[in-house]
Design a protein around this motif. Structure first.
Motif, short mmCIF file in Angstrom:
data_model
loop_
_atom_site.label_atom_id
_atom_site.label_comp_id
_atom_site.label_asym_id
_atom_site.label_seq_id
_atom_site.Cartn_x
_atom_site.Cartn_y
_atom_site.Cartn_z
N ILE A 1 -23.74 13.12 79.83
CA ILE A 1 -22.66 12.76 78.90
C ILE A 1 -22.00 11.46 79.35
O ILE A 1 -21.76 10.57 78.55
N GLN A 2 -21.72 11.35 80.65
CA GLN A 2 -21.11 10.14 81.17
C GLN A 2 -22.03 8.94 81.02
O GLN A 2 -21.59 7.82 80.80
N GLU A 3 -23.34 9.18 81.12
CA GLU A 3 -24.32 8.09 81.05
C GLU A 3 -24.66 7.68 79.62
O GLU A 3 -25.33 6.68 79.41
N LEU A 4 -24.21 8.46 78.64
CA LEU A 4 -24.48 8.12 77.24
C LEU A 4 -23.88 6.77 76.90
O LEU A 4 -22.76 6.46 77.31
N GLN A 5 -24.61 6.01 76.14
CA GLN A 5 -24.07 4.76 75.63
C GLN A 5 -23.25 5.08 74.39
O GLN A 5 -23.65 5.89 73.57
N ASN A 6 -22.11 4.45 74.25
CA ASN A 6 -21.26 4.73 73.10
C ASN A 6 -21.87 4.25 71.79
O ASN A 6 -21.36 4.54 70.73
N ASN A 7 -22.99 3.50 71.88
CA ASN A 7 -23.63 3.09 70.63
C ASN A 7 -24.45 4.23 70.02
O ASN A 7 -24.86 4.15 68.88
N ASN A 8 -24.69 5.34 70.77
CA ASN A 8 -25.25 6.54 70.15
C ASN A 8 -24.18 7.06 69.21
O ASN A 8 -23.05 7.28 69.62
N ASN A 9 -24.53 7.20 67.94
CA ASN A 9 -23.47 7.51 66.99
C ASN A 9 -23.66 8.79 66.21
O ASN A 9 -22.85 9.12 65.37
N MET A 10 -24.74 9.54 66.46
CA MET A 10 -24.93 10.83 65.82
C MET A 10 -25.37 11.84 66.87
O MET A 10 -26.06 11.48 67.82
N TYR A 11 -24.99 13.10 66.68
CA TYR A 11 -25.37 14.13 67.64
C TYR A 11 -25.53 15.47 66.93
O TYR A 11 -25.04 15.67 65.82
N GLY B 1 -15.81 6.90 70.35
CA GLY B 1 -17.08 6.97 71.07
C GLY B 1 -17.61 8.37 71.20
O GLY B 1 -16.88 9.36 71.11
N ILE B 2 -18.89 8.46 71.44
CA ILE B 2 -19.59 9.75 71.48
C ILE B 2 -19.20 10.58 72.70
O ILE B 2 -19.14 11.80 72.62
N LYS B 3 -18.91 9.94 73.82
CA LYS B 3 -18.57 10.69 75.04
C LYS B 3 -17.32 11.55 74.83
O LYS B 3 -17.31 12.73 75.15
N ASP B 4 -16.27 10.93 74.29
CA ASP B 4 -15.02 11.65 74.06
C ASP B 4 -15.21 12.77 73.05
O ASP B 4 -14.67 13.87 73.21
N ARG B 5 -15.99 12.50 72.01
CA ARG B 5 -16.19 13.51 70.97
C ARG B 5 -16.95 14.72 71.54
O ARG B 5 -16.59 15.86 71.28
N TYR C 1 -28.92 13.58 70.56
CA TYR C 1 -28.15 12.45 70.05
C TYR C 1 -29.09 11.30 69.72
O TYR C 1 -30.22 11.23 70.21
N VAL C 2 -28.60 10.41 68.88
CA VAL C 2 -29.41 9.28 68.43
C VAL C 2 -28.47 8.17 67.95
O VAL C 2 -27.31 8.42 67.62
N GLN C 3 -28.99 6.95 67.93
CA GLN C 3 -28.24 5.82 67.39
C GLN C 3 -28.85 5.42 66.06
O GLN C 3 -30.06 5.16 65.97
N VAL C 4 -28.03 5.38 65.01
CA VAL C 4 -28.45 4.93 63.70
C VAL C 4 -27.85 3.56 63.46
O VAL C 4 -26.67 3.34 63.72
N SER C 5 -28.68 2.63 62.98
CA SER C 5 -28.21 1.27 62.72
C SER C 5 -28.71 0.85 61.34
O SER C 5 -29.86 1.12 61.03
N PRO C 6 -27.90 0.26 60.50
CA PRO C 6 -26.56 -0.24 60.76
C PRO C 6 -25.54 0.91 60.87
O PRO C 6 -25.72 1.97 60.29
N GLU C 7 -24.51 0.63 61.60
CA GLU C 7 -23.45 1.58 61.89
C GLU C 7 -22.86 2.18 60.62
O GLU C 7 -22.50 3.35 60.57
N SER C 8 -22.79 1.40 59.58
CA SER C 8 -22.16 1.85 58.33
C SER C 8 -22.91 2.99 57.67
O SER C 8 -22.36 3.68 56.81
N LEU C 9 -24.16 3.25 58.06
CA LEU C 9 -24.94 4.33 57.45
C LEU C 9 -24.81 5.67 58.18
O LEU C 9 -25.34 6.67 57.72
#
Length: 187
Positions: free
Chosen positions: A64-74, A99-103, A140-148
């Motif tokens: 969780i601590q190592e997660l990048q905050n650019n991961n935006n779905m879980y 960010g994903i870590k706090d959530r 978890y995964v990162q979806v880009s563009p962020e708006s989607l």
């Protein structure tokens, strides 16, 4: 493992949805470690504040601590029989500005510990699952563009509601097709 973001490509938004679903569902989720005293007991969050704090700060949950905050779905999963690899999807979410870590900390450990007071926190559901002896997992995964990310989140939720009358895969794909036809990527 460092994952590449899932990007909107020449195949359109439908392809992005399919790839997000594969990343969340087809790869083994990460197990969340909790102290043994939290499993199979009838407990309330307030009784075990220190145990949740220990779990959050444990090296076993360092992912969780190592997660990048650019991961935006879980996705949050449970496993009824330990190590059976038969996971039940419990929740699909997306991170907001914090960010994903706090959530994830709020959902999984009730951070600030034992509270889980942020809107739509799944901490109560986590406690119920632990009381039932179920193990907890996250993908978890990162979806880009962020708006989607919100659109993809809601689409995946609809696809996974088997009993929903208005929200079947066919309806989602029709909506996706209409959005794709009107989508103009920014250059």
């Amino acid at each position: 493992m460092k994952r590449k973001p899932l990007r909107l490509d020449e195949y359109g938004i439908e392809s992005l949805l399919v790839r997000a679903q594969k990343w969340l569902y087809n790869y083994e989720p990460q197990r969340v470690w909790y102290p043994q005293e939290l499993y199979g007991k009838s407990l309330s969050a307030g009784d075990f504040v220190e145990s949740f704090k220990d779990a959050c700060e444990s090296n076993r949950n360092s992912f969780i601590q190592e997660l990048q905050n650019n991961n935006n779905m879980y996705a949050i999963w449970t496993e009824s029989r330990p190590y059976s690899k038969l996971w039940d999807l419990k929740y699909i979410g997306q991170r907001h500005s914090t960010g994903i870590k706090d959530r994830l900390r709020n959902h999984l450990f009730g951070a600030p510990f034992g509270e889980g007071k942020k809107p739509k926190s799944k901490f109560k559901n986590i406690i119920d699952s632990l009381n039932s002896g179920k193990m907890i997992y996250v993908s978890y995964v990162q979806v880009s563009p962020e708006s989607l990310r919100t659109f993809i989140e809601h689409s995946l939720i609809c696809i996974n509601k088997k009993r929903a009358k208005l929200c079947g895969t066919v309806m989602v794909l029709k909506i996706l097709t209409e959005i794709y036809k009107s989508y103009k990527p920014q250059v």
